[in-house]
Design a protein around this motif. Structure first.
Motif, mmCIF file in Angstrom:
data_model
loop_
_atom_site.group_PDB
_atom_site.id
_atom_site.type_symbol
_atom_site.label_atom_id
_atom_site.label_comp_id
_atom_site.label_asym_id
_atom_site.label_seq_id
_atom_site.Cartn_x
_atom_site.Cartn_y
_atom_site.Cartn_z
ATOM 1 N N HIS A 183 -49.622 -2.336 -18.374
ATOM 2 C CA HIS A 183 -49.626 -1.548 -19.615
ATOM 3 C C HIS A 183 -49.431 -2.483 -20.819
ATOM 4 O O HIS A 183 -50.126 -2.376 -21.835
ATOM 5 N N ILE A 184 -48.505 -3.418 -20.679
ATOM 6 C CA ILE A 184 -48.251 -4.380 -21.773
ATOM 7 C C ILE A 184 -49.514 -5.217 -22.017
ATOM 8 O O ILE A 184 -49.944 -5.406 -23.159
ATOM 9 N N GLU A 185 -50.125 -5.682 -20.928
ATOM 10 C CA GLU A 185 -51.324 -6.526 -21.099
ATOM 11 C C GLU A 185 -52.444 -5.771 -21.809
ATOM 12 O O GLU A 185 -53.120 -6.304 -22.687
ATOM 13 N N LEU A 186 -52.631 -4.510 -21.427
ATOM 14 C CA LEU A 186 -53.730 -3.732 -22.026
ATOM 15 C C LEU A 186 -53.420 -3.329 -23.470
ATOM 16 O O LEU A 186 -54.323 -3.249 -24.297
ATOM 17 N N ALA A 187 -52.144 -3.085 -23.762
ATOM 18 C CA ALA A 187 -51.774 -2.719 -25.142
ATOM 19 C C ALA A 187 -51.796 -3.962 -26.034
ATOM 20 O O ALA A 187 -51.980 -3.865 -27.246
ATOM 21 N N ASP A 188 -51.564 -5.125 -25.434
ATOM 22 C CA ASP A 188 -51.695 -6.411 -26.124
ATOM 23 C C ASP A 188 -50.841 -6.491 -27.408
ATOM 24 O O ASP A 188 -51.368 -6.798 -28.486
ATOM 25 N N PRO A 189 -49.535 -6.199 -27.299
ATOM 26 C CA PRO A 189 -48.710 -6.194 -28.521
ATOM 27 C C PRO A 189 -48.414 -7.600 -29.029
ATOM 28 O O PRO A 189 -48.400 -8.557 -28.261
ATOM 29 N N LYS A 190 -48.154 -7.692 -30.327
ATOM 30 C CA LYS A 190 -47.718 -8.972 -30.903
ATOM 31 C C LYS A 190 -46.203 -9.042 -30.963
ATOM 32 O O LYS A 190 -45.627 -10.108 -31.192
ATOM 33 N N LEU A 191 -45.561 -7.892 -30.815
ATOM 34 C CA LEU A 191 -44.103 -7.823 -30.906
ATOM 35 C C LEU A 191 -43.652 -6.623 -30.064
ATOM 36 O O LEU A 191 -44.310 -5.587 -30.075
ATOM 37 N N MET A 192 -42.525 -6.800 -29.342
ATOM 38 C CA MET A 192 -42.020 -5.668 -28.562
ATOM 39 C C MET A 192 -40.547 -5.413 -28.904
ATOM 40 O O MET A 192 -39.795 -6.348 -29.187
ATOM 41 N N ILE A 193 -40.176 -4.142 -28.853
ATOM 42 C CA ILE A 193 -38.787 -3.732 -29.056
ATOM 43 C C ILE A 193 -38.346 -3.030 -27.773
ATOM 44 O O ILE A 193 -39.012 -2.084 -27.328
ATOM 45 N N LEU A 194 -37.261 -3.512 -27.189
ATOM 46 C CA LEU A 194 -36.751 -2.881 -25.961
ATOM 47 C C LEU A 194 -35.562 -2.012 -26.313
ATOM 48 O O LEU A 194 -34.602 -2.478 -26.948
ATOM 49 N N LEU A 195 -35.622 -0.753 -25.890
ATOM 50 C CA LEU A 195 -34.582 0.209 -26.244
ATOM 51 C C LEU A 195 -33.642 0.389 -25.058
ATOM 52 O O LEU A 195 -33.970 1.079 -24.084
ATOM 53 N N GLY A 196 -32.492 -0.270 -25.121
ATOM 54 C CA GLY A 196 -31.452 -0.059 -24.117
ATOM 55 C C GLY A 196 -31.479 -1.021 -22.944
ATOM 56 O O GLY A 196 -32.431 -1.766 -22.725
ATOM 57 N N ALA A 197 -30.392 -0.945 -22.169
ATOM 58 C CA ALA A 197 -30.138 -1.918 -21.103
ATOM 59 C C ALA A 197 -31.147 -1.857 -19.963
ATOM 60 O O ALA A 197 -31.516 -2.891 -19.399
ATOM 61 N N VAL A 198 -31.593 -0.651 -19.609
ATOM 62 C CA VAL A 198 -32.521 -0.537 -18.471
ATOM 63 C C VAL A 198 -33.841 -1.236 -18.801
ATOM 64 O O VAL A 198 -34.401 -1.983 -17.992
ATOM 65 N N SER A 199 -34.300 -1.044 -20.021
ATOM 66 C CA SER A 199 -35.532 -1.692 -20.455
ATOM 67 C C SER A 199 -35.363 -3.219 -20.478
ATOM 68 O O SER A 199 -36.225 -3.966 -19.998
ATOM 69 N N VAL A 200 -34.232 -3.671 -21.001
ATOM 70 C CA VAL A 200 -33.982 -5.121 -21.075
ATOM 71 C C VAL A 200 -33.927 -5.723 -19.667
ATOM 72 O O VAL A 200 -34.484 -6.784 -19.393
ATOM 73 N N ARG A 201 -33.288 -4.992 -18.757
ATOM 74 C CA ARG A 201 -33.148 -5.513 -17.390
ATOM 75 C C ARG A 201 -34.515 -5.633 -16.726
ATOM 76 O O ARG A 201 -34.825 -6.637 -16.096
ATOM 77 N N HIS A 202 -35.358 -4.619 -16.903
ATOM 78 C CA HIS A 202 -36.625 -4.634 -16.174
ATOM 79 C C HIS A 202 -37.716 -5.450 -16.863
ATOM 80 O O HIS A 202 -38.574 -6.004 -16.194
ATOM 81 N N VAL A 203 -37.677 -5.532 -18.173
ATOM 82 C CA VAL A 203 -38.743 -6.282 -18.855
ATOM 83 C C VAL A 203 -38.388 -7.768 -18.926
ATOM 84 O O VAL A 203 -39.232 -8.630 -18.685
ATOM 85 N N LEU A 204 -37.130 -8.066 -19.247
ATOM 86 C CA LEU A 204 -36.747 -9.476 -19.423
ATOM 87 C C LEU A 204 -35.955 -10.031 -18.242
ATOM 88 O O LEU A 204 -35.724 -11.239 -18.162
#
Ligand code: URA
Length: 192
Positions: A108-129
């Protein structure tokens, strides 16, 4: 998949995540990827499950107000979650449930091709980073998400989840600082 539309169809047809059995809708995304700013939350709640869109409940209303403070809205950002189905009673997703969704999130990230991302909360941070420290430690600091497919690193700002801010309004000043850093980076990247 090579388009977001195909990706959405693939996800709606996917039966490999237990959570889907309990969910009303697959919550894919909202907003416009052409703004090149992507927000990633945790998982749909009750309102999101019923409407099939991310961040449409109370936390979502706060998120809209936060975005407006830096001149953004849902037509200028693209919003999704780590999990695309609501966990029963909004419990934290199990590692297996998250693991079933993660390859979809990466594509999803590759297809959306963002220049900047914002992660909302700990679960997102854990799984994305892959960062397991508490959100209060990691928020407000720029990280990089390395995408092999895009052949570049995307700047990522972890911040506090709006649902947390509803419970802890005093923490809003920290989220405000994070948003100011995002606004500055948008200027640098020509996204403002
Ligand atoms: N919380 C999230 O993390 N995502 C939503 O879509 C709604 C609430």
């Amino acid at each position: 998949c090579t388009t977001l539309a195909d990706h959405k169809t693939a996800m709606m047809n996917f039966e490999g995540c237990e959570l889907k059995r309990f969910a009303t809708n697959t919550v894919f995304a909202d907003g416009d990827p052409s703004g090149r700013i992507m927000l990633i939350g945790e998982a749909p709640g009750r309102d999101e499950d019923l409407q099939g869109l991310p961040f449409v409940g109370r936390a979502g209303k706060l998120l809209d107000r936060m975005l407006a403070e830096i001149g953004l809205n849902r037509r200028k950002v693209y919003i999704t979650n780590v999990l695309n189905w609501r966990p029963p009673q909004n419990r934290e997703p199990s590692p297996e449930e998250a693991a079933a969704c993660l390859p979809f999130l990466h594509r999803h990230i590759e297809l959306a091709d963002p220049k900047l991302m914002i992660l909302l909360g700990a679960v997102s941070v854990r799984h994305v980073l892959g960062l397991t420290e508490g959100i209060t430690r990691v928020r407000g600091k720029w990280n990089l998400f390395q995408s092999v497919a895009l052949n570049r690193a995307i700047p990522v700002m972890p911040t506090l989840h709006p649902a947390y801010l509803l419970r802890q309004p005093a923490a809003k000043r920290l989220a405000w600082r994070d948003l100011l850093a995002v606004a500055e980076k948008m200027g640098e990247l020509g996204l403002a």
